[in-house]
Design a protein around this motif. Sequence first.
Motif, PDB file in Angstrom:
ATOM      1  N   ARG A 194       0.836  -1.206   0.000  1.00  0.00           N
ATOM      2  CA  ARG A 194       0.000   0.000   0.000  1.00  0.00           C
ATOM      3  C   ARG A 194       0.864   1.248   0.000  1.00  0.00           C
ATOM      4  N   GLU A 195       1.929   1.213   0.811  1.00  0.00           N
ATOM      5  CA  GLU A 195       2.798   2.385   0.881  1.00  0.00           C
ATOM      6  C   GLU A 195       3.448   2.657  -0.462  1.00  0.00           C
ATOM      7  N   THR A 196       3.929   1.582  -1.103  1.00  0.00           N
ATOM      8  CA  THR A 196       4.586   1.745  -2.399  1.00  0.00           C
ATOM      9  C   THR A 196       3.617   2.285  -3.436  1.00  0.00           C
ATOM     10  N   GLU A 197       2.359   1.768  -3.391  1.00  0.00           N
ATOM     11  CA  GLU A 197       1.356   2.241  -4.350  1.00  0.00           C
ATOM     12  C   GLU A 197       1.069   3.716  -4.144  1.00  0.00           C
ATOM     13  N   GLY A 198       0.957   4.116  -2.854  1.00  0.00           N
ATOM     14  CA  GLY A 198       0.700   5.524  -2.568  1.00  0.00           C
ATOM     15  C   GLY A 198       1.845   6.410  -3.029  1.00  0.00           C
TER      16      GLY A 198
ATOM     17  N   ARG B  76      10.204   8.125   2.578  1.00  0.00           N
ATOM     18  CA  ARG B  76       9.083   7.224   2.815  1.00  0.00           C
ATOM     19  C   ARG B  76       9.548   5.774   2.874  1.00  0.00           C
ATOM     20  N   GLU B  77      10.461   5.424   1.994  1.00  0.00           N
ATOM     21  CA  GLU B  77      10.974   4.061   2.009  1.00  0.00           C
ATOM     22  C   GLU B  77      11.690   3.763   3.323  1.00  0.00           C
ATOM     23  N   ASP B  78      12.424   4.743   3.846  1.00  0.00           N
ATOM     24  CA  ASP B  78      13.103   4.551   5.119  1.00  0.00           C
ATOM     25  C   ASP B  78      12.108   4.360   6.249  1.00  0.00           C
TER      26      ASP B  78
ATOM     27  N   VAL C 294       9.053   3.077   6.023  1.00  0.00           N
ATOM     28  CA  VAL C 294       8.496   1.719   5.903  1.00  0.00           C
ATOM     29  C   VAL C 294       9.512   0.700   6.391  1.00  0.00           C
ATOM     30  N   LEU C 295      10.776   0.897   6.014  1.00  0.00           N
ATOM     31  CA  LEU C 295      11.827  -0.021   6.419  1.00  0.00           C
ATOM     32  C   LEU C 295      11.971  -0.063   7.932  1.00  0.00           C
ATOM     33  N   ASN C 296      11.891   1.103   8.577  1.00  0.00           N
ATOM     34  CA  ASN C 296      12.004   1.152  10.029  1.00  0.00           C
ATOM     35  C   ASN C 296      10.855   0.405  10.705  1.00  0.00           C
ATOM     36  N   GLU C 297       9.635   0.517  10.123  1.00  0.00           N
ATOM     37  CA  GLU C 297       8.488  -0.212  10.680  1.00  0.00           C
ATOM     38  C   GLU C 297       8.703  -1.715  10.586  1.00  0.00           C
ATOM     39  N   ILE C 298       9.191  -2.149   9.418  1.00  0.00           N
ATOM     40  CA  ILE C 298       9.437  -3.589   9.238  1.00  0.00           C
ATOM     41  C   ILE C 298      10.487  -4.077  10.231  1.00  0.00           C
ATOM     42  N   LEU C 299      11.574  -3.310  10.372  1.00  0.00           N
ATOM     43  CA  LEU C 299      12.637  -3.719  11.277  1.00  0.00           C
ATOM     44  C   LEU C 299      12.163  -3.776  12.728  1.00  0.00           C
TER      45      LEU C 299
END
Length: 504
Positions: free
Chosen positions: A443-447, A463-465, A467-472
């Motif tokens: 969803r984030e990538t699509e947005g 934004r990618e960072d 999302v990456l921080n959330e995953i980590l």
Amino acid sequence: MSFRRGVVRQSKFRHVFAQAWKAEHCIDDVRVSRVTWDSPLCAVNPKFIAVIVESGGGGAFLVVPITKSGRIDQTCSTVCGHLAPVLDIQWCPHDDNIIASASEDNTVKVWQIPDGGLVGPMTEPLVTLEGHSKRVGILAWHPTAFNILLSAGCDNVMCVWDVGTGELVYQLSDAHPDLIYSACWNRDGSAVCTVSKDKALRVIDPRRGTVLKVREKVHDGTRPMRAVFLSDGKILTTGFSRMSERQMALWDPKDLTEPMAMQEMDASNGVLMPFYDPDTNMVYLCGKGDCTIRYFEVTDESPYVHFLNLYSSKEPQRGAGFVSKRGLDVNKCEIARFYKVHERKIEPISMTVPRKSDLFQGDLYPDTAGLEPSLLAEEWIAGQDAPPLLVSLSGGYAVAPSKHRDAMRGRPKLASQDSGAGAPAAAAAAAHTAAPTAPAVARETEGETRGNAADGTADRPKREDDVLNEILAEMKALRTVVLAQSQRIEILERQLARIEDGDV
């Protein structure tokens, strides 16, 4: 004082089992270098195997993926940028794609290997380090500081380089009156131990350029010696007696008047190369021209160094490569792996501890040093020291994004820090861990795609960072839960084992 072999002692490594891999997993038709320099000839990390090979009109070494097996075609590409034979090669501990090579052409070169291996002959290094007046035969990367590399040459000079800038930051010209045989950093990289042709063991502070400790005649023989720092600060040396018998000794730098332990091994004339595992505190001794690999455990109990066993084969070894813990198969309780160098073949040898359980064995795999450096080069040069940053091997090993990413981007010569590495199990574990967050990522990538169509791509990295921080963060939380459950399972398994053995 000699090491006792007959005393029964409790140790989980008492039954370490060594076994060579089947012939189909070996690498054949390797034209191993015949250079007379006493180096291991091979360097291995979790991604690649590198071997110094014969080369007409210069120096070269072969680099193949660690999964490679079978025959090496004679037209196979090599790293061939040196003007004279290569004497030593060492992989960077903080980037599995970076390797340094030392040569008889008086230079050190640093290379970046593509993820899939070489696609053609590599002649252009990332950087060439020139500061020695004679051939260079010893390399040692700093264990915790990024881009710091030590080299020692036949000019009796020891150099410390900042590879990122190509700068010679320290040069020790007066510390050794004779040829340097080996050099090894201690655990946090604050000191270096060396042995040289004058038979002396030295502990050196390279930043101050001073010899902190010296012990004359560590071994009385005239043949080459080796020395390695152990994780607790002690030093293990190998050498020869006056009667040319091979010896191993353990020293405490606080008091070098007498060795803590000393043993005479045999009367062979091959140099004993020690390979030390700081996680298990085990030392493996590989002799050039030997058909055996001896392994010992170092403890705080007298006689301090305990013989465990030896692996024996029919063919002698020219050298050996030792894999870091990140490249081992934890599912098979593999605690060490060598790549034995034959005349024309590279043969893997695994050391395993037999266990009945299929669960992760936390006692065999304490947290180990990961790819992430503890310090940047300039921090170490400014006087800082730090122990290695440790990672868990539970569930395999996966490379985490580096907190030094921006600093590394500022040094384009070593830009492959973020390239993936690790065991096959690690990739599966990482994929499984990240799976719950995949829809959010999508969803984030699509947005981002819709927003960037109008606004450009300026905000995408931020934004990618995020999302990456959330995953980590989610992965870290899940790992904590898994680790806690694993520890509870280990306790229950030990209780069950005691019941089965009749101890309860």
